[in-house]
Motif scaffolding. Sequence first.
Motif, mmCIF file in Angstrom:
data_model
loop_
_atom_site.group_PDB
_atom_site.id
_atom_site.type_symbol
_atom_site.label_atom_id
_atom_site.label_comp_id
_atom_site.label_asym_id
_atom_site.label_seq_id
_atom_site.Cartn_x
_atom_site.Cartn_y
_atom_site.Cartn_z
ATOM 1 N N THR A 1 24.903 39.971 28.874
ATOM 2 C CA THR A 1 25.895 39.909 29.387
ATOM 3 C C THR A 1 26.710 40.902 29.393
ATOM 4 O OG1 THR A 1 27.038 39.180 27.654
ATOM 5 C CG2 THR A 1 26.289 37.368 29.129
ATOM 6 N N VAL A 2 27.398 41.491 30.998
ATOM 7 C CA VAL A 2 28.481 42.467 30.593
ATOM 8 C C VAL A 2 29.485 41.832 31.329
ATOM 9 C CG1 VAL A 2 28.482 44.659 32.447
ATOM 10 C CG2 VAL A 2 26.002 44.194 32.176
ATOM 11 N N SER B 1 37.432 40.652 29.805
ATOM 12 C CA SER B 1 36.586 39.321 28.930
ATOM 13 C C SER B 1 36.194 38.673 30.047
ATOM 14 C CB SER B 1 36.951 38.162 28.319
ATOM 15 O OG SER B 1 37.619 39.173 26.866
ATOM 16 N N LYS B 2 36.134 39.110 31.244
ATOM 17 C CA LYS B 2 35.565 38.213 32.666
ATOM 18 C C LYS B 2 33.754 39.152 32.728
ATOM 19 C CE LYS B 2 35.324 38.166 37.366
ATOM 20 N NZ LYS B 2 35.768 38.870 38.542
ATOM 21 N N VAL B 3 33.501 37.604 31.960
ATOM 22 C CA VAL B 3 31.830 37.961 32.238
ATOM 23 C C VAL B 3 31.460 38.396 34.368
ATOM 24 C CG1 VAL B 3 29.352 36.920 32.525
ATOM 25 C CG2 VAL B 3 30.922 36.416 30.482
ATOM 26 N N LEU B 4 30.487 39.830 34.586
ATOM 27 C CA LEU B 4 30.486 40.301 35.173
ATOM 28 C C LEU B 4 29.280 40.201 35.679
ATOM 29 C CD1 LEU B 4 32.045 43.508 35.104
ATOM 30 C CD2 LEU B 4 32.882 41.698 36.265
ATOM 31 N N LEU B 5 28.074 40.128 34.792
ATOM 32 C CA LEU B 5 26.470 39.730 34.703
ATOM 33 C C LEU B 5 26.049 38.941 33.699
ATOM 34 C CD1 LEU B 5 25.021 43.196 35.439
ATOM 35 C CD2 LEU B 5 24.979 41.851 37.226
ATOM 36 N N ASP B 6 25.508 38.415 34.115
ATOM 37 C CA ASP B 6 24.193 37.321 32.645
ATOM 38 C C ASP B 6 23.297 37.012 33.359
ATOM 39 O OD1 ASP B 6 25.331 35.483 34.699
ATOM 40 O OD2 ASP B 6 25.970 33.839 32.883
ATOM 41 N N GLY B 7 22.720 37.073 32.460
ATOM 42 C CA GLY B 7 21.188 35.930 32.347
ATOM 43 C C GLY B 7 20.313 36.090 31.281
ATOM 44 N N THR B 8 19.663 35.081 31.491
ATOM 45 C CA THR B 8 18.926 34.050 30.118
ATOM 46 C C THR B 8 17.206 34.545 30.389
ATOM 47 O OG1 THR B 8 20.297 32.085 30.002
ATOM 48 C CG2 THR B 8 18.660 32.338 29.079
ATOM 49 N N ARG B 9 16.501 34.896 29.553
ATOM 50 C CA ARG B 9 14.809 34.672 29.033
ATOM 51 C C ARG B 9 14.608 36.353 30.236
ATOM 52 N NH1 ARG B 9 12.079 30.429 26.032
ATOM 53 N NH2 ARG B 9 14.043 29.434 24.862
ATOM 54 N N ALA C 1 33.288 49.341 38.955
ATOM 55 C CA ALA C 1 34.798 48.815 37.620
ATOM 56 C C ALA C 1 35.409 48.605 38.419
ATOM 57 C CB ALA C 1 34.735 50.084 36.620
ATOM 58 N N ASN C 2 36.246 47.585 38.497
ATOM 59 C CA ASN C 2 37.718 47.254 39.358
ATOM 60 C C ASN C 2 38.735 47.167 38.259
ATOM 61 O OD1 ASN C 2 36.515 46.666 41.482
ATOM 62 N ND2 ASN C 2 36.215 44.835 40.984
ATOM 63 N N GLU C 3 38.540 47.589 36.316
ATOM 64 C CA GLU C 3 39.674 47.653 36.033
ATOM 65 C C GLU C 3 39.106 48.464 34.943
ATOM 66 O OE1 GLU C 3 39.630 43.688 33.393
ATOM 67 O OE2 GLU C 3 38.474 42.767 34.993
ATOM 68 N N VAL C 4 40.130 49.568 34.372
ATOM 69 C CA VAL C 4 40.173 50.273 33.261
ATOM 70 C C VAL C 4 40.427 49.722 32.491
ATOM 71 C CG1 VAL C 4 41.630 52.167 32.972
ATOM 72 C CG2 VAL C 4 41.522 51.855 34.811
ATOM 73 N N GLY C 5 39.248 50.479 31.507
ATOM 74 C CA GLY C 5 39.209 49.647 30.163
ATOM 75 C C GLY C 5 37.781 49.638 29.666
ATOM 76 N N GLU C 6 37.513 48.988 28.663
ATOM 77 C CA GLU C 6 36.238 49.011 27.719
ATOM 78 C C GLU C 6 34.986 47.927 27.894
ATOM 79 O OE1 GLU C 6 35.149 50.287 23.671
ATOM 80 O OE2 GLU C 6 35.382 47.968 23.405
ATOM 81 N N TYR C 7 34.118 48.001 29.123
ATOM 82 C CA TYR C 7 33.075 47.221 29.231
ATOM 83 C C TYR C 7 31.641 46.892 27.827
ATOM 84 C CZ TYR C 7 35.129 47.669 33.626
ATOM 85 O OH TYR C 7 35.750 47.351 34.494
#
Length: 135
Positions: free
Chosen positions: A63-64, A69-77, A87-93
């Motif tokens: 997950t990214v 705390s909005k999930v931008l990317l996720d994948g399974t297996r 990056a639409n937000e400033v801060g820690e990804y």
Amino acid sequence: MMRLATGCLFLSTLLSLVSGSALTTPIAANERLCFYADVDKAGEKIGFYFAVQSGGSFDIDYTVTAPSSKVLLDGTRERQGDYVLTANEVGEYAFCFENDMSTISGKLIDFDIMVESEPRREALATRSVLPIALQ
């Protein structure tokens, strides 16, 4: 010819603004492992690459997550992934890997996180030219 020169200048400028370093990390069975990157201003590009090098079925969940705390990317297996996002937000990804599908097998993952505003690191060694004696 002018377009080629302009394109080369743009590319060299872009490369001077982008940095990152590939890392390899083990992840144990049932483990969640996260890495973080700071973004200083909205609109910057983030590159994210990973590939499972060994273990189990060569797959991992990921997950990214944005600073909100909005999930931008996720994948399974997934075996590998290569993404560029804005990056639409400033801060820690957060860039997280999860090996919870495996109860026994650890994995080895290569990954790279690049943020376009990070300063480039200086090379650890400099290249030197030795004089060659002509005979």
